[in-house]
Design a protein around this motif. Structure first.
Motif, short mmCIF file in Angstrom:
data_model
loop_
_atom_site.label_atom_id
_atom_site.label_comp_id
_atom_site.label_asym_id
_atom_site.label_seq_id
_atom_site.Cartn_x
_atom_site.Cartn_y
_atom_site.Cartn_z
N UNK A 37 -4.41 6.37 3.31
CA UNK A 37 -3.17 6.55 2.57
C UNK A 37 -3.38 7.38 1.30
N UNK A 38 -4.62 7.47 0.84
CA UNK A 38 -4.91 8.27 -0.35
C UNK A 38 -4.38 7.66 -1.64
N UNK A 39 -4.34 6.35 -1.71
CA UNK A 39 -3.84 5.69 -2.91
C UNK A 39 -4.80 5.92 -4.08
N UNK A 40 -4.21 5.96 -5.28
CA UNK A 40 -5.00 6.14 -6.51
C UNK A 40 -4.78 4.95 -7.42
N UNK A 42 -3.49 2.72 -10.14
CA UNK A 42 -2.21 2.72 -10.82
C UNK A 42 -1.02 2.99 -9.91
N UNK A 43 -1.25 3.33 -8.65
CA UNK A 43 -0.15 3.56 -7.71
C UNK A 43 0.63 2.28 -7.43
N UNK A 44 1.84 2.46 -6.91
CA UNK A 44 2.70 1.35 -6.52
C UNK A 44 2.86 1.41 -5.01
N UNK A 45 2.51 0.32 -4.32
CA UNK A 45 2.51 0.33 -2.86
C UNK A 45 3.23 -0.90 -2.31
N UNK A 46 4.01 -0.68 -1.26
CA UNK A 46 4.74 -1.74 -0.57
C UNK A 46 4.09 -1.98 0.78
N UNK A 47 3.77 -3.23 1.07
CA UNK A 47 3.33 -3.64 2.41
C UNK A 47 4.57 -4.19 3.11
N UNK A 48 5.16 -3.37 3.98
CA UNK A 48 6.43 -3.72 4.64
C UNK A 48 6.15 -4.51 5.90
N UNK A 49 6.69 -5.72 5.98
CA UNK A 49 6.36 -6.61 7.09
C UNK A 49 4.95 -7.12 6.91
N UNK A 50 4.67 -7.65 5.73
CA UNK A 50 3.27 -7.96 5.34
C UNK A 50 2.67 -9.13 6.10
N UNK A 51 3.50 -9.95 6.76
CA UNK A 51 2.96 -11.08 7.51
C UNK A 51 2.14 -12.00 6.62
N UNK A 52 0.93 -12.31 7.04
CA UNK A 52 0.06 -13.22 6.29
C UNK A 52 -0.70 -12.51 5.17
N UNK A 60 -4.76 -3.85 -2.96
CA UNK A 60 -5.07 -4.11 -4.37
C UNK A 60 -6.33 -3.36 -4.79
N UNK A 61 -7.34 -3.37 -3.94
CA UNK A 61 -8.58 -2.66 -4.27
C UNK A 61 -8.32 -1.17 -4.44
N UNK A 62 -7.39 -0.63 -3.65
CA UNK A 62 -7.10 0.81 -3.70
C UNK A 62 -6.36 1.21 -4.97
N UNK A 63 -5.45 0.35 -5.45
CA UNK A 63 -4.63 0.73 -6.61
C UNK A 63 -5.16 0.13 -7.91
N UNK A 64 -6.12 -0.80 -7.81
CA UNK A 64 -6.73 -1.38 -9.00
C UNK A 64 -5.79 -2.29 -9.76
N UNK A 65 -6.31 -2.83 -10.86
CA UNK A 65 -5.53 -3.77 -11.68
C UNK A 65 -4.24 -3.17 -12.22
N UNK A 66 -4.21 -1.87 -12.60
CA UNK A 66 -2.95 -1.34 -13.13
C UNK A 66 -1.90 -1.04 -12.07
N UNK A 67 -2.27 -1.06 -10.79
CA UNK A 67 -1.33 -0.76 -9.73
C UNK A 67 -0.40 -1.91 -9.44
N UNK A 68 0.61 -1.62 -8.64
CA UNK A 68 1.58 -2.64 -8.22
C UNK A 68 1.52 -2.75 -6.71
N UNK A 88 -1.58 -14.16 -2.30
CA UNK A 88 -0.56 -13.94 -3.32
C UNK A 88 -1.19 -13.56 -4.65
N UNK A 89 -2.51 -13.73 -4.77
CA UNK A 89 -3.22 -13.29 -5.99
C UNK A 89 -3.36 -11.77 -6.04
N UNK A 90 -3.17 -11.11 -4.89
CA UNK A 90 -3.38 -9.67 -4.80
C UNK A 90 -2.10 -8.87 -5.01
N UNK A 91 -0.95 -9.55 -4.93
CA UNK A 91 0.31 -8.84 -5.09
C UNK A 91 1.49 -9.79 -5.06
N UNK A 92 2.65 -9.27 -5.33
CA UNK A 92 3.89 -10.04 -5.33
C UNK A 92 4.39 -10.18 -3.90
N UNK A 93 4.69 -11.40 -3.48
CA UNK A 93 5.24 -11.64 -2.15
C UNK A 93 6.76 -11.77 -2.25
#
Length: 199
Positions: A37-40, A42-52, A60-68, A88-93
């Motif tokens: 995906x080439x994420x950097x 601080x990027x903002x990424x949506x996992x659509x249909x994230x399931x479990x 989270x590893x790709x966008x780092x702490x400043x990313x969303x 849920x520690x890695x992103x907003x559900x």
């Protein structure tokens, strides 16, 4: 809620508790797809249909702490399984229909969607909605940890010419939905189509 949504919810609710244990070896395939995906940072990424939430840690590893990182799914039981796994520690559900996301237009740099396309009730409209929440030039990854032939064999069915994930069908569908396909891989070990949002 439509019958389509009820069917999808029933399907995944029945499978949520043991979903991860049924497919324990998919982690590296998820990570490899997300890398493309080439994420950097601080990027903002949506996992659509994230399931479990199996994609959330590598996202989270790709966008780092400043990313969303936001994971959206229609099925409460799948999100509960994500919480039990600590993802849920890695992103907003978010409990949400990817066909009508409660998200600001243009607010994401990328969308990752694992195994989603086969479950979309209205693929063109739903992919248009994913386009809406991504900025111009943002990217979309449609992923599955095994390819079309392997998945069909697992499900005891044949691939038909109208399969949405065939390259010509998917390219056309994405184009109608405001995306331009940039790469397509369909191998036994993975399916990955990448697209860019057209302005």
């Amino acid at each position: 809620m439509s019958d389509d949504h009820t069917h999808v919810q029933e399907f995944f609710t029945a499978r949520a508790a043991d979903w991860d244990s049924r497919f324990p070896d998919d982690g590296p395939a998820y990570a490899a797809a997300i890398a493309e995906l080439g994420l950097r940072e601080g990027d903002r990424v949506l996992d659509a249909g994230c399931g479990t939430g199996r994609a959330l840690p590598p996202l989270r590893a790709a966008v780092g702490a400043p990313g969303i990182v936001v994971g959206a799914d229609l099925t409460w039981a799948m999100l509960e399984a994500a919480v039990r796994a600590g993802r849920d520690q890695e992103g907003l559900l978010l409990l949400a229909d990817v066909g009508a996301l409660p998200l600001v237009s243009g607010s994401f740099d990328a969308v990752f969607a694992a195994g989603l396309i086969a479950h979309l009730p209205h693929p063109s409209e739903n992919l248009s909605e994913l386009r809406r929440v991504v900025r111009p030039g943002g990217t979309l990854a449609l992923f599955h940890p095994i390819g079309r032939a392997a998945l069909a064999a697992r499900q005891g069915r044949q691939i038909t010419p109208d399969d949405l994930r065939s390259e010509p069908n998917l390219r056309s569908l994405l184009s109608r939905s405001g995306w331009r396909m940039t790469s397509y891989v369909d191998e036994d070990a993975r399916f990955l189509a990448l697209a860019v949002r057209e302005d």
